[in-house]
Design a protein around this motif. Sequence first.
Motif, PDB file in Angstrom:
ATOM      1  N   HIS A 132       3.434   7.158 -11.462  1.00 13.96           N
ATOM      2  CA  HIS A 132       2.739   7.058 -10.180  1.00 13.96           C
ATOM      3  C   HIS A 132       1.605   6.052 -10.353  1.00 13.96           C
ATOM      4  O   HIS A 132       0.926   6.041 -11.395  1.00 13.96           O
ATOM      5  CB  HIS A 132       2.190   8.425  -9.758  1.00 13.96           C
ATOM      6  CG  HIS A 132       1.741   8.454  -8.338  1.00 13.96           C
ATOM      7  ND1 HIS A 132       0.498   8.021  -7.956  1.00 13.96           N
ATOM      8  CD2 HIS A 132       2.381   8.825  -7.209  1.00 13.96           C
ATOM      9  CE1 HIS A 132       0.383   8.142  -6.653  1.00 13.96           C
ATOM     10  NE2 HIS A 132       1.513   8.640  -6.170  1.00 13.96           N
ATOM     11  N   VAL A 133       1.380   5.201  -9.368  1.00 11.75           N
ATOM     12  CA  VAL A 133       0.384   4.126  -9.519  1.00 11.75           C
ATOM     13  C   VAL A 133      -1.023   4.666  -9.792  1.00 11.75           C
ATOM     14  O   VAL A 133      -1.811   4.006 -10.474  1.00 11.75           O
ATOM     15  CB  VAL A 133       0.376   3.152  -8.316  1.00 11.75           C
ATOM     16  CG1 VAL A 133       1.686   2.371  -8.235  1.00 11.75           C
ATOM     17  CG2 VAL A 133       0.094   3.860  -7.020  1.00 11.75           C
ATOM     18  N   ASP A 134      -1.327   5.857  -9.320  1.00  9.01           N
ATOM     19  CA  ASP A 134      -2.646   6.439  -9.582  1.00  9.01           C
ATOM     20  C   ASP A 134      -2.824   6.825 -11.052  1.00  9.01           C
ATOM     21  O   ASP A 134      -3.947   7.041 -11.509  1.00  9.01           O
ATOM     22  CB  ASP A 134      -2.881   7.674  -8.708  1.00  9.01           C
ATOM     23  CG  ASP A 134      -3.007   7.330  -7.232  1.00  9.01           C
ATOM     24  OD1 ASP A 134      -3.279   6.162  -6.905  1.00  9.01           O
ATOM     25  OD2 ASP A 134      -2.819   8.247  -6.407  1.00  9.01           O
ATOM     26  N   ASP A 135      -1.723   6.926 -11.783  1.00  5.50           N
ATOM     27  CA  ASP A 135      -1.768   7.352 -13.184  1.00  5.50           C
ATOM     28  C   ASP A 135      -1.629   6.201 -14.181  1.00  5.50           C
ATOM     29  O   ASP A 135      -1.582   6.439 -15.391  1.00  5.50           O
ATOM     30  CB  ASP A 135      -0.653   8.369 -13.458  1.00  5.50           C
ATOM     31  CG  ASP A 135      -0.834   9.665 -12.705  1.00  5.50           C
ATOM     32  OD1 ASP A 135      -1.999  10.015 -12.416  1.00  5.50           O
ATOM     33  OD2 ASP A 135       0.177  10.324 -12.398  1.00  5.50           O
TER      34      ASP A 135
ATOM     35  N   LYS B  97       0.806  -1.227   0.000  1.00  4.72           N
ATOM     36  CA  LYS B  97       0.000   0.000   0.000  1.00  4.72           C
ATOM     37  C   LYS B  97       0.837   1.275   0.000  1.00  4.72           C
ATOM     38  O   LYS B  97       0.345   2.328  -0.367  1.00  4.72           O
ATOM     39  CB  LYS B  97      -1.001   0.005   1.149  1.00  4.72           C
ATOM     40  CG  LYS B  97      -0.406   0.184   2.529  1.00  4.72           C
ATOM     41  CD  LYS B  97      -1.495   0.184   3.572  1.00  4.72           C
ATOM     42  CE  LYS B  97      -0.914   0.309   4.956  1.00  4.72           C
ATOM     43  NZ  LYS B  97      -1.942   0.259   5.974  1.00  4.72           N
TER      44      LYS B  97
ATOM     45  N   LYS C 236       4.035   3.549  -4.224  1.00  2.00           N
ATOM     46  CA  LYS C 236       3.289   4.519  -5.030  1.00  2.00           C
ATOM     47  C   LYS C 236       3.873   4.760  -6.417  1.00  2.00           C
ATOM     48  O   LYS C 236       3.268   5.451  -7.229  1.00  2.00           O
ATOM     49  CB  LYS C 236       3.201   5.863  -4.289  1.00  2.00           C
ATOM     50  CG  LYS C 236       2.469   5.754  -2.968  1.00  2.00           C
ATOM     51  CD  LYS C 236       1.031   5.357  -3.180  1.00  2.00           C
ATOM     52  CE  LYS C 236       0.285   5.300  -1.857  1.00  2.00           C
ATOM     53  NZ  LYS C 236      -1.032   4.737  -1.980  1.00  2.00           N
TER      54      LYS C 236
ATOM     55  N   GLU D 257      -3.616   3.736 -15.318  1.00  3.16           N
ATOM     56  CA  GLU D 257      -4.696   3.555 -16.289  1.00  3.16           C
ATOM     57  C   GLU D 257      -4.711   4.704 -17.302  1.00  3.16           C
ATOM     58  O   GLU D 257      -4.832   4.485 -18.514  1.00  3.16           O
ATOM     59  CB  GLU D 257      -6.034   3.458 -15.571  1.00  3.16           C
ATOM     60  CG  GLU D 257      -7.171   3.056 -16.471  1.00  3.16           C
ATOM     61  CD  GLU D 257      -8.452   2.816 -15.688  1.00  3.16           C
ATOM     62  OE1 GLU D 257      -9.521   3.042 -16.271  1.00  3.16           O
ATOM     63  OE2 GLU D 257      -8.398   2.408 -14.515  1.00  3.16           O
ATOM     64  N   GLU D 258      -4.568   5.917 -16.800  1.00  2.00           N
ATOM     65  CA  GLU D 258      -4.548   7.078 -17.689  1.00  2.00           C
ATOM     66  C   GLU D 258      -3.333   7.030 -18.618  1.00  2.00           C
ATOM     67  O   GLU D 258      -3.436   7.347 -19.806  1.00  2.00           O
ATOM     68  CB  GLU D 258      -4.532   8.368 -16.878  1.00  2.00           C
ATOM     69  CG  GLU D 258      -4.566   9.616 -17.732  1.00  2.00           C
ATOM     70  CD  GLU D 258      -4.609  10.868 -16.887  1.00  2.00           C
ATOM     71  OE1 GLU D 258      -5.670  11.523 -16.900  1.00  2.00           O
ATOM     72  OE2 GLU D 258      -3.602  11.187 -16.215  1.00  2.00           O
TER      73      GLU D 258
END
Length: 111
Positions: free
Chosen positions: A57-60, A6, A9, A62-63
Amino acid sequence: MKDYTKFMKWAVVYMIDRKTQDDRKSKVEVEALFSSLVQAKDNYIIRNPEHKRYIIHVDDLEEFETVYNQFQDLREKYGEHAIFHLDDLALGCDKENKYRYILNIDTDIDF
């Protein structure tokens, strides 16, 4: 069971070429996860230099996959003039600059 990932990142990724995919879309393949950008840059050893790698960054993720495919679509449609059609993507200045930096796109779309 604890989730030890978790705090990871930052991902080192490479792209699986669209030519090998049934849907003709490139896919992100995560190769390694790190807790910080500095750690990813400093500690990751490239073992297979034939693959271009990107730090995302893992949040990016998919984008990034979506934008990567959009850039490829432009390259296929316009060839060496694709760089002049980036406005077609409607990313906005900040996102366009962000992904141009990650993909090292300066004067042409050849990544």
